[in-house]
Design an enzyme around this catalytic site. Structure first.
Site, PDB file in Angstrom:
ATOM      1  N   LYS A  31     -29.224   4.240 -18.775  1.00 22.06           N
ATOM      2  CA  LYS A  31     -30.482   3.932 -19.444  1.00 22.06           C
ATOM      3  C   LYS A  31     -30.218   2.893 -20.536  1.00 22.06           C
ATOM      4  O   LYS A  31     -29.336   3.081 -21.383  1.00 22.06           O
ATOM      5  CB  LYS A  31     -31.064   5.199 -20.089  1.00 22.06           C
ATOM      6  N   THR A  76     -31.650   9.058 -15.491  1.00 22.47           N
ATOM      7  CA  THR A  76     -31.623   8.188 -16.664  1.00 22.47           C
ATOM      8  C   THR A  76     -32.585   8.690 -17.739  1.00 22.47           C
ATOM      9  O   THR A  76     -32.342   8.493 -18.937  1.00 22.47           O
ATOM     10  CB  THR A  76     -31.966   6.736 -16.291  1.00 22.47           C
ATOM     11  N   ASP A  77     -33.651   9.362 -17.329  1.00 26.98           N
ATOM     12  CA  ASP A  77     -34.567   9.946 -18.308  1.00 26.98           C
ATOM     13  C   ASP A  77     -33.879  11.072 -19.077  1.00 26.98           C
ATOM     14  O   ASP A  77     -34.100  11.236 -20.281  1.00 26.98           O
ATOM     15  CB  ASP A  77     -35.825  10.467 -17.611  1.00 26.98           C
ATOM     16  N   PHE A 183     -12.553 -33.166 -40.546  1.00 31.34           N
ATOM     17  CA  PHE A 183     -11.993 -33.172 -39.192  1.00 31.34           C
ATOM     18  C   PHE A 183     -11.432 -34.565 -38.933  1.00 31.34           C
ATOM     19  O   PHE A 183     -12.173 -35.512 -38.670  1.00 31.34           O
ATOM     20  CB  PHE A 183     -13.056 -32.802 -38.162  1.00 31.34           C
ATOM     21  N   ARG A 200     -17.675 -33.201 -44.433  1.00 37.61           N
ATOM     22  CA  ARG A 200     -18.790 -32.953 -43.514  1.00 37.61           C
ATOM     23  C   ARG A 200     -19.419 -31.600 -43.793  1.00 37.61           C
ATOM     24  O   ARG A 200     -18.827 -30.723 -44.449  1.00 37.61           O
ATOM     25  CB  ARG A 200     -18.307 -32.988 -42.069  1.00 37.61           C
ATOM     26  N   VAL A 248     -12.340 -26.032 -37.655  1.00 34.19           N
ATOM     27  CA  VAL A 248     -12.920 -24.720 -37.367  1.00 34.19           C
ATOM     28  C   VAL A 248     -11.822 -23.775 -36.893  1.00 34.19           C
ATOM     29  O   VAL A 248     -11.807 -22.578 -37.229  1.00 34.19           O
ATOM     30  CB  VAL A 248     -14.033 -24.847 -36.307  1.00 34.19           C
ATOM     31  N   GLN A 249     -10.880 -24.305 -36.113  1.00 36.15           N
ATOM     32  CA  GLN A 249      -9.798 -23.476 -35.589  1.00 36.15           C
ATOM     33  C   GLN A 249      -9.020 -22.789 -36.704  1.00 36.15           C
ATOM     34  O   GLN A 249      -8.700 -21.593 -36.620  1.00 36.15           O
ATOM     35  CB  GLN A 249      -8.838 -24.334 -34.745  1.00 36.15           C
ATOM     36  N   ASN A 275     -19.928 -24.996 -32.990  1.00 28.82           N
ATOM     37  CA  ASN A 275     -20.382 -25.966 -33.989  1.00 28.82           C
ATOM     38  C   ASN A 275     -21.900 -26.067 -33.997  1.00 28.82           C
ATOM     39  O   ASN A 275     -22.536 -26.161 -32.940  1.00 28.82           O
ATOM     40  CB  ASN A 275     -19.810 -27.357 -33.688  1.00 28.82           C
ATOM     41  N   HIS A 277     -24.069 -28.784 -35.513  1.00 27.37           N
ATOM     42  CA  HIS A 277     -23.862 -30.082 -36.136  1.00 27.37           C
ATOM     43  C   HIS A 277     -25.041 -30.505 -37.014  1.00 27.37           C
ATOM     44  O   HIS A 277     -26.203 -30.227 -36.706  1.00 27.37           O
ATOM     45  CB  HIS A 277     -23.644 -31.155 -35.066  1.00 27.37           C
TER      46      HIS A 277
END
EC number: 1.7.3.3
Length: 327
Positions: A31, A76-77, A183, A200, A248-249, A275, A277
């Protein structure tokens, strides 16, 4: 020990599969999107928790698929009702604790259930506050939806396993800083058009998940908030000057590293940072309209979501054997 009935059903399903050119390689049912809220009224002060729960069961036999025999199906109920009944009986604390409780219930209640998978998302309600800083007054019974990040957990357990596997995470943590990001010095060949960027805007939407090595004595609420704080610390840094990000890494790695250093119960963490941008609008084409754009401390940017770079990594603890092999 497995009953004679289960052994017979297992044998019959096995024979059916053996005589068929096809094989059911994966199966289960459950469910989805069971929404539940638990309210605790302690005098004038009320507390709430709201979850969205998904349950999945894998049964011992496949006779419901192979023969159309529904006799082992926990509807499932009924699974939905179980969510509400356990919430009423035990309350809602952390998503992880409730997921573990649901796994234990289905495995102990039904002998023919072989595996349970639970997915839970927590709705981010916070108390309404008035004032600022230490003078903030929190409302007793009014709340505001504060979706800074979505919290979730996935708890799975098989019949033969002594403890569940708990993977928790966060999504949709959108962050942005206007400086202290660069960067530069990346591959320069005939395919490159992006110039070096010495300063940036850095913006991303963080998604992260982590696995616990134990579930005993873990403060899951503390761990989730600590992971979130590690991400923000390594993205933003201290309040005045911040922290420099060469890529970013590198920011992603520092966040994951701090998580593993801070929370010994976490064995592995992965993170994704796409990213988002923001490119500077080129005002040089409009000299009659904007004549002194370069002299102002104001800049207009164009937000660009697509296409976007995607950066990800998983950081694990090295095993003792791995460490010894490198000595």
């Amino acid at each position: 020990m497995m009953s004679r009935k289960l052994l017979t059903e297992s044998r019959d399903a096995y024979l059916d599969n053996e005589n068929s050119p096809f094989l059911i390689s994966n199966y289960g049912y459950g469910k989805d999107s069971v929404k539940v809220m638990h309210v605790v009224r302690n005098g004038l002060v009320h507390s709430i928790k709201e979850f969205e729960v998904g349950t999945k069961l894998k049964l011992h036999s496949q006779k419901d698929y192979l023969e159309g025999d529904n006799s082992d199906i926990v509807a499932t109920d009924s699974q939905k009702n179980t969510v509400y009944l356990l919430a009423r009986k035990h309350g809602l604390n952390s998503p992880e604790e409730f997921g573990i409780r649901l796994c234990h219930h289905f495995l102990s209640k039904y002998a023919h259930v072989e595996e349970v998978s639970i997915h839970i998302e927590e709705y981010p309600w916070s108390r309404v506050g008035f004032g600022t800083g230490p003078y903030t007054d929190l409302h007793n019974h009014a709340f505001v939806f504060t979706p800074t990040a979505l919290r979730y957990t996935d708890v799975t357990q098989k019949k033969e396993e002594s403890k569940p596997t708990v993977v928790s995470g966060l999504t949709d943590l959108r962050v942005l800083k206007t400086t202290q990001s660069a960067f530069v010095n990346f591959v320069n060949d005939e395919y490159r058009s992006l110039p070096d960027q010495l300063d940036r805007i850095f913006s991303t939407v963080v998604r992260s998940s982590w696995q616990y090595s134990t579930v005993t004595g873990v403060d899951f609420d503390y761990c989730w908030n600590k992971v979130k704080q590690c991400i923000l610390n390594n993205f933003a840094g201290e309040t005045e000057k911040g922290i420099f990000s060469p890529s970013v890494q590198h920011t992603l790695y520092l966040a994951e590293k701090q998580v593993l250093e801070s929370i010994p119960e976490i064995s592995s963490i992965d993170m994704t940072m796409p990213n988002k941008h923001y490119f500077t609008f080129d005002f040089s084409k409009f000299p009659k309209v904007v004549k002194d754009a370069e002299l102002k401390e104001e800049t207009v940017y164009v937000p660009v979501d697509k296409p976007a770079g995607i950066i990800y990594a998983q950081l694990d603890r090295k095993s003792d054997q791995y460490v010894k092999s490198k000595l």
